[in-house]
Scaffold this active site. Structure first.
Site, PDB file in Angstrom:
ATOM      1  N   ASP A 204       0.821  -1.191   0.112  1.00  0.00           N
ATOM      2  CA  ASP A 204       0.049   0.152  -0.128  1.00  0.00           C
ATOM      3  C   ASP A 204       0.959   1.239   0.152  1.00  0.00           C
ATOM      4  O   ASP A 204       2.195   1.196   0.132  1.00  0.00           O
ATOM      5  CB  ASP A 204      -0.873   0.126   1.255  1.00  0.00           C
ATOM      6  CG  ASP A 204      -2.527  -0.398   0.862  1.00  0.00           C
ATOM      7  OD1 ASP A 204      -2.474  -1.075  -0.196  1.00  0.00           O
ATOM      8  OD2 ASP A 204      -3.047  -0.543   1.874  1.00  0.00           O
TER       9      ASP A 204
ATOM     10  N   MET B  16      -9.111   9.657   7.574  1.00  0.00           N
ATOM     11  CA  MET B  16      -9.268  10.032   6.196  1.00  0.00           C
ATOM     12  C   MET B  16     -10.200  11.222   6.067  1.00  0.00           C
ATOM     13  O   MET B  16     -10.924  11.472   5.137  1.00  0.00           O
ATOM     14  CB  MET B  16      -9.716   8.923   5.305  1.00  0.00           C
ATOM     15  CG  MET B  16      -8.578   7.798   5.426  1.00  0.00           C
ATOM     16  SD  MET B  16      -9.341   6.274   4.513  1.00  0.00           S
ATOM     17  CE  MET B  16     -10.329   5.768   6.049  1.00  0.00           C
TER      18      MET B  16
ATOM     19  N   LYS C 199      -2.619   3.512  -3.397  1.00  0.00           N
ATOM     20  CA  LYS C 199      -3.733   4.375  -3.907  1.00  0.00           C
ATOM     21  C   LYS C 199      -3.986   5.585  -2.760  1.00  0.00           C
ATOM     22  O   LYS C 199      -3.467   5.281  -1.623  1.00  0.00           O
ATOM     23  CB  LYS C 199      -5.097   3.848  -3.700  1.00  0.00           C
ATOM     24  CG  LYS C 199      -5.238   2.703  -4.621  1.00  0.00           C
ATOM     25  CD  LYS C 199      -6.545   2.207  -5.095  1.00  0.00           C
ATOM     26  CE  LYS C 199      -7.217   1.547  -3.729  1.00  0.00           C
ATOM     27  NZ  LYS C 199      -6.674   0.319  -3.464  1.00  0.00           N
TER      28      LYS C 199
END
Length: 494
Positions: A18, A168, A40
């Site tokens: 990741d 996030m 990502k």
């Protein structure tokens, strides 16, 4: 990461990464492992879309590979690990889940924020800041991405009396703060946002629910970040141990040979530094040759063996083995003595000072007629040989290895040119000559007008001055521990 995570990495043939995984954990991997970057990022940068990742995992497993899908934090906690595991189940691929440490708990800890406290909070709520936006990678049907909307956050059901952790959510922070204030949350409630938590460039912005979004915007804080709202966020100013370390926010270039750099790097990182490792020398053992065979045959004819470095200690031990009878062995400094002891070679005496001059003092003035064997690097200072010869001794040099210059890594070269390195460590004259040889004299002047040169001792300092670099600090003893302390004196936050 957990011990089990490290074990799995050690067995992996392929690692699928990741974006936010610290590449240093790859040291647990064996040689030859294949690394695939499938990261990502929230800003839209995508190496590999989720359906591609799903198909990749299945394809690798069906090819008989041992695969680690390496995620930041915990794979089953906002890590999409469950979605990938469901795909593996659908395709009959066996797997193991290794729990990790989530950013939800670790990042606040690195900012000195306890999520629970008997006097402040007994409830913790963790939410995603994506606000249930449409996610084009949430699902897959017949190999095609399906656009599905995830469940939203019902902010009205979250209590303002506990601790709220938002993952996030840095871009949605103004909207989230307005929403909570509109629901009657106190405007004076402490809040904090932590970017790059646990990394050397961690940044923390503190405020209240009313002004945290404005403060974050003013400080230009971005992703990745964790937001904490609640009384406990106000404790971080006093408990913020991580950002109070003496080298926090500093970047240090370590130039030792790769197999010797780890201890110094660890000491600097413990003091808070971001460390860039770029070995500028490589140790190349020399063939035994006729002279070496002669030294081994006549080993017991010598009155002593003089060892002045850990490299010399290790290679000497390799040449003589552990069963051979030896004359008295003398070492310069405790590190060299420790290297000999680790190789099961007894040490007769240890020089208190860390240069050849210390060995002269250890052996004393009454050395006339004695013979010494001096295993060392092919290149080296002649002080010890010349000094003992003047006193009437005979010294036979035994070159065991040579040091070969290694070019700086792209990362190190770019950081030095950009002026983002705060200190450079030099552990020998050879490292000084090798590193400085990468640059022109004007470049050296420009680089070290910003970066501080820190040397391991007076001889290395002399070499630096001869090359036009003024060392800011030098270790008081020629050990990596004292070199790390010298870096703190040179650039540490006081």
């Amino acid at each position: 990461m957990t011990v089990r995570g490290g074990e799995c990495l050690g067995r992996a043939e392929v690692v699928v990464l990741d974006a936010l995984v610290d590449r240093r954990v790859l040291k647990h991997c064996r040689a030859g492992v294949k690394i695939i970057d499938a990261g990502k990022r929230g800003d839209g940068r995508v190496r590999m879309r989720q359906p591609e990742i799903n198909r990749l995992l299945v394809r690798l497993a069906r090819a008989g590979k041992t695969v680690v899908r390496l995620k930041g934090g915990d794979p089953f906690f906002f890590g999409r690990g469950a979605e990938e595991a469901e795909v593996l189940v659908d395709h009959g691929v066996p797997f193991e889940v290794v729990p990790g440490v989530s950013a939800a708990t670790s990042v606040p800890g690195f900012a000195g924020i306890p999520l629970t406290h008997r006097g402040h909070a007994s409830v913790v709520t963790v939410v995603t800041g994506h606000e249930g936006r449409e996610n084009p990678y949430l699902g897959e049907t017949a190999g095609q991405a399906v656009r599905r909307r995830g469940p939203g956050v019902d902010w009205s059901k979250i209590s303002s009396e506990g601790t709220l952790v938002i993952l996030m959510g840095i871009r949605q922070l103004p909207h989230i703060a307005r929403r909570l204030l509109g629901l009657g949350w106190p405007s004076s409630l402490p809040a904090a946002a932590v970017q790059w938590g646990s990394w050397a460039h961690q940044r923390t912005v503190r405020g209240t629910l009313k002004d945290i979004a404005q403060r974050v915007r003013r400080e230009r804080l971005g992703a990745p970040a964790v937001i904490v709202v609640g009384d406990v966020a106000g404790l971080g100013k006093n408990l913020n141990w991580f950002e109070k370390r003496p080298l926090f926010g500093k970047t240090v270039l370590v130039t030792r040979a790769r197999d010797q750099a780890s201890h110094l790097s660890a000491l600097l990182e413990e003091a808070g530094a971001r460390v860039i490792e770029s070995p500028v020398l490589r140790i190349v053992p020399l063939p035994l040759g006729p002279d070496g065979r002669g030294f081994l045959r006549n080993l017991l004819s010598y009155d002593g063996v003089l060892v002045t470095s850990a490299n010399g200690a290790q290679l000497f031990a390799k040449r003589v083995g552990t069963s051979r009878a030896l004359p008295p062995v003398f070492a310069v400094g405790p590190k060299t003595a420790a290297a000999l002891a680790e190789e099961r070679i007894p040490v007769q005496g240890v020089a208190d000072t860390f240069q050849a001059e210390g060995m002269m003092e250890l052996l004393g003035k009454n050395v006339r007629g004695r013979r010494y064997l001096f295993p060392r690097a092919e290149e080296g200072r002649e002080v010890l040989v010349a000094g003992l010869t003047r006193r009437g001794a005979r010294v036979d040099l035994w070159p065991l290895y040579r040091t070969v210059p290694v070019p700086l890594t792209k990362e190190a070269r770019a950081a030095l040119r950009a002026g983002t390195v705060d200190a450079v460590t030099f552990t020998s004259s050879s490292t000084a000559n090798s590193l400085l040889g990468n640059f022109s004299a004007p470049d050296v002047h420009r680089i070290f007008s910003r970066a501080q040169a820190v040397s391991i001792g007076p001889i290395t300092s002399h070499t630096l001055r001869a090359r036009g670099v003024r060392p800011t600090e030098a270790a008081r003893e020629a050990t990596v521990e004292d070199l790390a302390r010298a870096v703190v004196r040179a650039v540490g936050v006081r």
